[in-house]
Design a protein around this motif. Structure first.
Motif, PDB file in Angstrom:
ATOM      1  N   VAL A   7       0.959  -1.440   0.097  1.00  0.00           N
ATOM      2  CA  VAL A   7      -0.016  -0.098   0.040  1.00  0.00           C
ATOM      3  C   VAL A   7       0.708   1.285  -0.035  1.00  0.00           C
ATOM      4  CG1 VAL A   7      -2.049   1.335   1.426  1.00  0.00           C
ATOM      5  CG2 VAL A   7      -1.838  -1.103   0.998  1.00  0.00           C
ATOM      6  N   THR A  62      -5.935  -2.781   4.970  1.00  0.00           N
ATOM      7  CA  THR A  62      -5.574  -3.342   3.426  1.00  0.00           C
ATOM      8  C   THR A  62      -7.053  -4.079   2.993  1.00  0.00           C
ATOM      9  OG1 THR A  62      -5.278  -5.615   4.776  1.00  0.00           O
ATOM     10  CG2 THR A  62      -3.236  -3.876   4.220  1.00  0.00           C
ATOM     11  N   ASN A  74      -7.623  -8.711  -0.633  1.00  0.00           N
ATOM     12  CA  ASN A  74      -6.379  -8.528  -1.103  1.00  0.00           C
ATOM     13  C   ASN A  74      -5.340  -9.293  -0.309  1.00  0.00           C
ATOM     14  OD1 ASN A  74      -7.070  -6.087  -2.781  1.00  0.00           O
ATOM     15  ND2 ASN A  74      -7.696  -5.164  -0.757  1.00  0.00           N
ATOM     16  N   ALA A 133      -1.710  -8.376  -0.315  1.00  0.00           N
ATOM     17  CA  ALA A 133      -1.097  -6.863   0.212  1.00  0.00           C
ATOM     18  C   ALA A 133      -0.208  -7.067   1.332  1.00  0.00           C
ATOM     19  CB  ALA A 133      -2.638  -6.228   0.843  1.00  0.00           C
ATOM     20  N   GLY A 174       1.155  -4.038   4.025  1.00  0.00           N
ATOM     21  CA  GLY A 174       0.931  -2.647   4.526  1.00  0.00           C
ATOM     22  C   GLY A 174       2.003  -1.715   3.923  1.00  0.00           C
ATOM     23  N   GLY A 223      -3.793 -10.177   4.271  1.00  0.00           N
ATOM     24  CA  GLY A 223      -2.746 -10.022   3.263  1.00  0.00           C
ATOM     25  C   GLY A 223      -1.614 -10.831   3.631  1.00  0.00           C
TER      26      GLY A 223
END
Length: 447
Positions: A174, A208, A212, A215, A217, A237
């Motif tokens: 992210v 998240t 996902n 993912a 963070g 994630g």
């Protein structure tokens, strides 16, 4: 300042506590006429000195829970300003708006400020200017700080089922910080490198979303003077924080909470070390901390997991202090794979696990006052350490705007008198605007 204070640089939200003889890189001090350049970020603050005089008590007891409101003159880039246009309403896709602010601030030693709100994103927020095709590291760079208004209410949330975030085999972050490659014309392609200076993240939460599974963070690259503080990462994630890119560190993670994910923190870097302090881990699927070929110093790790709190492999070294690891299903709170990992442990308590450490087929007791995987060298006479106490880093934030003195705008001439007047104001905090200050003599911080 007449209150038994000594001064230190506060670095716009407790970056590092230092005296006024030490500097960061945002507002510049130039000693006239010699032209030597140092820097100070944002504001100088006063902290209690070792004196019998009564000192002012900050309005915020826990700095990590503070709501950070910066002076309008500070020169921060606010993502809500019209030039960027982020909404923070939990409905609008704010990816482009936040990325525009990050790109503008990249390499400038400036702060990107995110007020309270929920900011939906659908793509990675990068320390990268993709238009900089002449950059030998494909536009990546350092010297950028991301500052939320508050950890609890400044939320960066990945959209549910965001494209490209669904595969754990090819995880995607992210937020992804970066490094330059200016020294030696280094060729990097994904923000890796050992020049990730002044990459600071503070006072916000990353969520998240759902759908996902791939993912991450925060994929954090930091060098030397870099730290992530007062951050929460929640959701599903692959990993909460990744410290796995080439040439990463040394860096600090402090006061970080991670809920969920397959792994809470992953480290895979043998060049430099990572320091972790006040880390809270819960709900991980495979390990709270996964480290391979890494050197990690950790203190006050709190883990609530049924899986191992820490899993170590390869040529790795862990020093662990003052921690509590609870679970129930794994053989030990700390699981070592292979024969190479080395550990030093002090003041470790575990609950639920069969033991504290599982290494080379042996499980150690659940409570370890002091333990080392290897005998001490030299003339230690069997003593593992001196058992010196670890002191807490002082923290200070002035939440009362009336206690902030304005250092004035840089004039490109001699700013000594203006800055000294601000220091003499009796205020607890002196805010320095973005730009270059010139001084001709020593600045005195009154007591």
């Amino acid at each position: 300042m007449g209150r038994g204070y000594h001064a230190f640089a506060h670095f716009l939200a407790n970056k590092t506590n230092m005296t006024l003889n030490s500097f960061s890189l945002a507002s510049l001090f130039v000693l006239a006429p010699l032209g030597c350049t140092c820097a100070l970020l944002g504001c100088a603050q006063a902290a209690p000195a070792t004196t019998t005089k009564t000192t002012k008590t900050p309005l915020v007891k826990t700095f990590g829970d503070a709501r950070i409101v910066l002076p309008a003159t500070s020169g921060v880039l606010n993502v809500r300003d019209a030039q960027f246009g982020a909404r923070g309403d939990g409905k609008t896709d704010d990816t482009a708006a936040i990325q525009k602010a990050l790109t503008q601030a990249l390499g400038t030693h400036r702060v990107v400020y995110i007020p309270d709100g929920v900011y939906l994103v659908s793509d990675t927020l990068k320390w990268q200017n993709s238009a900089n095709t002449s950059n030998n590291v494909q536009g990546w760079g350092p010297f950028l700080q991301l500052q939320g208004q508050s950890r609890a209410k400044t939320i960066i949330r990945l959209k549910n089922n965001a494209p490209g975030f669904d595969d754990p085999a090819t995880p995607r972050a992210v937020i992804q910080t970066g490094s330059s490659g200016s020294h030696g014309n280094k060729q990097y392609s994904n923000g890796e490198g050992n020049e990730a200076f002044e990459n600071h993240l503070r006072h916000f939460t990353v969520e998240t979303g759902s759908g996902n599974a791939g993912a991450i963070g925060i994929d954090y690259q930091g060098s030397n003077c870099s730290a992530m503080r007062h951050v929460e990462i929640k959701g599903e994630g692959f990993c909460g924080i990744a410290l796995t890119r080439r040439d990463n560190g040394p860096l600090l993670l402090k006061d970080i909470g991670i809920q969920g994910f397959q792994f809470g923190i992953r480290t895979h870097q043998e060049i430099a070390h990572f320091t972790l302090e006040n880390i809270r881990l819960s709900g991980q699927g495979e390990a709270g901390i996964w480290m391979r070929d890494s050197v990690v110093a950790a203190r006050k790790i709190i883990s609530r997991n049924t899986v191992p709190a820490i899993q170590i492999a390869g040529v790795a070294m862990l020093s662990l202090f003052d921690s509590n690891l609870s679970g129930g299903e794994a053989q030990a709170a700390i699981m070592c794979q292979g024969t190479e990992p080395r550990l030093y442990v002090r003041n470790l308590s575990t609950q639920g696990y069969e033991g504290a450490v599982r290494r080379r087929g042996k499980t150690e007791a659940k409570q370890l006052t002091e333990w080392s995987s290897d005998a001490p060298l030299g003339n230690a006479k069997g003593q593992l350490s001196l058992k010196l106490p670890i002191q807490e880093t002082p923290q200070f934030y002035e939440a009362d705007a009336n206690q902030w003195a304005d250092g004035g705008a840089p004039t490109n001439n001699d700013d000594t008198a203006t800055l000294q007047a601000a220091l003499n104001s009796g205020k607890s905090t002196v805010a320095l605007r973005y730009g270059r200050y010139r001084i001709s003599k020593t600045l005195i911080v009154p007591r």
